[in-house]
Design an enzyme around this catalytic site. Structure first.
Site, PDB file in Angstrom:
ATOM      1  N   THR A 157     -14.210   7.223  -8.717  1.00 50.21           N
ATOM      2  CA  THR A 157     -15.538   7.223  -8.089  1.00 50.21           C
ATOM      3  C   THR A 157     -15.819   8.608  -7.523  1.00 50.21           C
ATOM      4  OG1 THR A 157     -15.501   4.889  -7.542  1.00 50.21           O
ATOM      5  CG2 THR A 157     -16.729   6.293  -6.025  1.00 50.21           C
ATOM      6  N   VAL A 210     -20.745  -6.041  -7.229  1.00 45.73           N
ATOM      7  CA  VAL A 210     -21.221  -4.815  -6.586  1.00 45.73           C
ATOM      8  C   VAL A 210     -20.196  -4.423  -5.525  1.00 45.73           C
ATOM      9  CG1 VAL A 210     -23.046  -3.789  -5.169  1.00 45.73           C
ATOM     10  CG2 VAL A 210     -23.641  -5.397  -6.999  1.00 45.73           C
ATOM     11  N   GLY A 211     -19.787  -3.161  -5.530  1.00 50.92           N
ATOM     12  CA  GLY A 211     -18.800  -2.690  -4.551  1.00 50.92           C
ATOM     13  C   GLY A 211     -19.467  -2.047  -3.350  1.00 50.92           C
ATOM     14  N   ASP A 212     -18.742  -1.183  -2.690  1.00 57.04           N
ATOM     15  CA  ASP A 212     -19.230  -0.557  -1.456  1.00 57.04           C
ATOM     16  C   ASP A 212     -20.112   0.663  -1.706  1.00 57.04           C
ATOM     17  OD1 ASP A 212     -16.860   0.667  -2.542  1.00 57.04           O
ATOM     18  OD2 ASP A 212     -16.828   1.954  -0.782  1.00 57.04           O
ATOM     19  N   THR A 258     -14.075   5.940  -1.056  1.00 54.45           N
ATOM     20  CA  THR A 258     -13.638   5.517  -2.388  1.00 54.45           C
ATOM     21  C   THR A 258     -12.423   4.616  -2.239  1.00 54.45           C
ATOM     22  OG1 THR A 258     -12.645   6.217  -4.479  1.00 54.45           O
ATOM     23  CG2 THR A 258     -12.377   7.716  -2.608  1.00 54.45           C
ATOM     24  N   GLY A 259     -12.355   3.574  -3.040  1.00 57.54           N
ATOM     25  CA  GLY A 259     -11.208   2.670  -2.937  1.00 57.54           C
ATOM     26  C   GLY A 259     -11.642   1.253  -3.236  1.00 57.54           C
ATOM     27  N   VAL A 260     -10.930   0.309  -2.694  1.00 59.49           N
ATOM     28  CA  VAL A 260     -11.229  -1.108  -2.958  1.00 59.49           C
ATOM     29  C   VAL A 260     -12.509  -1.470  -2.203  1.00 59.49           C
ATOM     30  CG1 VAL A 260     -10.343  -3.461  -2.858  1.00 59.49           C
ATOM     31  CG2 VAL A 260      -8.758  -1.536  -3.166  1.00 59.49           C
ATOM     32  N   GLY A 261     -13.613  -1.517  -2.937  1.00 61.01           N
ATOM     33  CA  GLY A 261     -14.928  -1.660  -2.327  1.00 61.01           C
ATOM     34  C   GLY A 261     -15.064  -2.866  -1.423  1.00 61.01           C
TER      35      GLY A 261
END
Ligand code: ASP
Length: 468
Positions: free
Chosen positions: A198, A227-229, A249-252
């Site tokens: 990302t 949909v993520g963060d 960035t990472g696990v949303g």
């Protein structure tokens, strides 16, 4: 744990990249513009082949250079964020725009957001499939609509009248992504094993304004519609003049649950904390190891970049001449005082204390040194068990009195640092009682703000004769 395994692999294979200039500058040295970028957090760069590392570093440098040139020429924060992210979206090495990871059914669904710290104006798009540069569409949502977030077909439809390049959905799908997707299916790897990619950018411009933006294809093999963060203002992106600009960035899902980007600003606003300590708290205390990373710039031009994954692609530049890019930061970018100077001695004392607590019949105190998380793992005799609460309950059931508990000793301790915040400890345990038992163990310790904790415990005994 994947995190530690890959840290170990990385430590063996490649030296740590040095972090550039220190985060806090003296007042007299203050940057009048500053920029940080990321190209995703995830697995160790040691897991990338040389060509990918090279492309990734080159991509970071190109993007940072673009940002530096714009800002040095008096460019605005919002223009710079958009331009830098566009460049990264066009670069197929990153998981944004072309090169984005694919959904379970093999399509690219892109998310992006942008925020102007001066006005708190923000715009975002989620699940777009035909827009080459989602960040530009997010900016159009901010400036050309009364809304903040457009999603799915409506967002694609909105794009048609906005003078943003439209492309065929196949444009996004590269050979690399197709290959990665196949690897994920055909092995035990999941998306946590790859370098996520990302992209994000945070800026303080020479006019004193902050802005932030983030763009992504999300997580590999996500469900269609997930949909993520990244397009969620306050989770993956936030900017407010006077405070900071942040991109994650990472696990949303974790970033959304913890309102991570806004929380950085809130700690600064309500608790008067510095940008660095706000981020350290979130990265080390609140998000589990392996969750992701953050980049941020404060109103004063301080740049902070941290990650609790084995790697994060990132870079920073400012008006004082700083210009550096990295595929990983030493100690995840956390300040050195967040960790101990003599971890071996500290951990040895904890292990001795553990034996003493056991021999006092105090299982609660004995368990204190374990990570209080559902992600705590034990392996023994070919079985894996998980979770702090479940373990505590199991021990209490299995060792109801001092007769069953016996007398515990640990010996032959060997300390193998994985990195400055992770340690592997090998040793031998013995339990003297009617039926004495014992064996070898391997512990993985991880450093948290409240000290060293065991995150994984392996013993050589079978499950019916476990290490206490
Ligand atoms: N945060 C992104 C998402 O969950 C993924 C990433 O940063 O790697 O969509």
């Amino acid at each position: 744990m994947k995190f530690h395994a890959s840290v170990l692999a990385f430590t063996l294979l490649c030296p740590l990249f040095p972090v550039g200039a220190s985060h806090g500058e003296e007042a007299t040295n203050r940057a009048n513009w500053a920029i940080a970028i990321h190209g995703g957090a995830g697995s160790s760069p040691a897991q990338l082949d040389e060509a990918s590392s090279e492309k990734r570093s080159q991509g970071l440098q190109n993007a940072l250079q673009k940002g530096r040139d714009l800002l040095a020429g008096g460019g605005t924060a919002v223009d710079t964020v958009e331009a830098v992210i566009r460049l990264m979206e066009d670069d197929p090495i990153f998981n944004a725009g072309r090169g984005a990871v694919l959904t379970e059914d093999g399509r690219a669904e892109l998310d992006a957001s942008i925020m102007d710290g001066k006005t708190l104006g923000c715009g975002a798009v989620a699940g777009v499939t035909k827009v080459a540069n989602p960040i530009s569409l997010a900016r159009r949502v901010m400036t050309n609509t009364k809304h903040v977030l457009l999603a799915g077909p409506g967002a694609d439809q909105f794009a048609a009248g906005q003078q943003v390049p439209l492309v065929d959905p196949d444009y996004f799908i590269t050979k690399r992504v197709v290959h990665d997707a196949a690897t994920i299916v055909s092995s035990t790897h999941d998306s946590a094993d790859i370098h996520y990619g990302t992209v994000g950018c945070v800026v303080l411009d020479s006019h004193g304004n902050l802005a932030a933006g983030t763009s992504t294809g999300g997580t590999a093999k996500k469900l269609p519609g997930r949909v993520g963060d990244s397009p969620i203002v306050g989770a993956g992106t936030y900017a407010a003049n006077g405070l900071c600009a942040v991109s994650g960035t990472g696990v949303g899902e974790e970033y959304i649950r913890n309102s991570v980007a806004y929380d950085v600003a809130a700690q600064m606003r309500y608790a008067g904390k510095s940008l660095e300590s706000s981020i350290t708290e979130i990265m080390l205390e609140r998000l589990s190891p392996g969750t992701g990373g953050l980049i941020a710039v404060s109103q004063q031009g301080d740049i902070v970049m941290q990650h609790n994954t084995p790697g994060m692609s990132c870079g920073a530049a400012d008006s004082t001449g700083r210009f550096d890019t990295h595929l990983v930061l030493e100690n995840g970018g956390a300040p050195a005082d967040a960790i101990s100077e003599s971890p071996e001695a500290e951990i040895e004392a904890l292990i001795e204390q553990q034996a003493a607590d056991w021999n006092d019949g105090d299982i609660d105190a004995f368990m204190n040194v374990y990570w209080k998380s559902e992600q705590l793992t034990f392996s023994s005799g070919g079985e894996i068990s998980r979770g702090f609460d479940a373990t505590l309950a199991r021990y209490k059931k299995r060792y109801p009195t001092s007769v069953e508990m016996g007398k515990l000793t640990f010996s032959e301790l060997e300390f193998l640092p994985l990195d400055t915040s992770a340690m592997q400890v090998l040793g031998v345990w013995n339990l003297k009682r009617d039926l004495p038992i014992g064996g070898r163990f391997t512990l993985i310790f991880r450093h948290f703000p409240d000290g060293w904790k065991i995150v994984h415990d392996h013993t050589s005994k079978s499950p019916d004769e476990p290490k206490p």
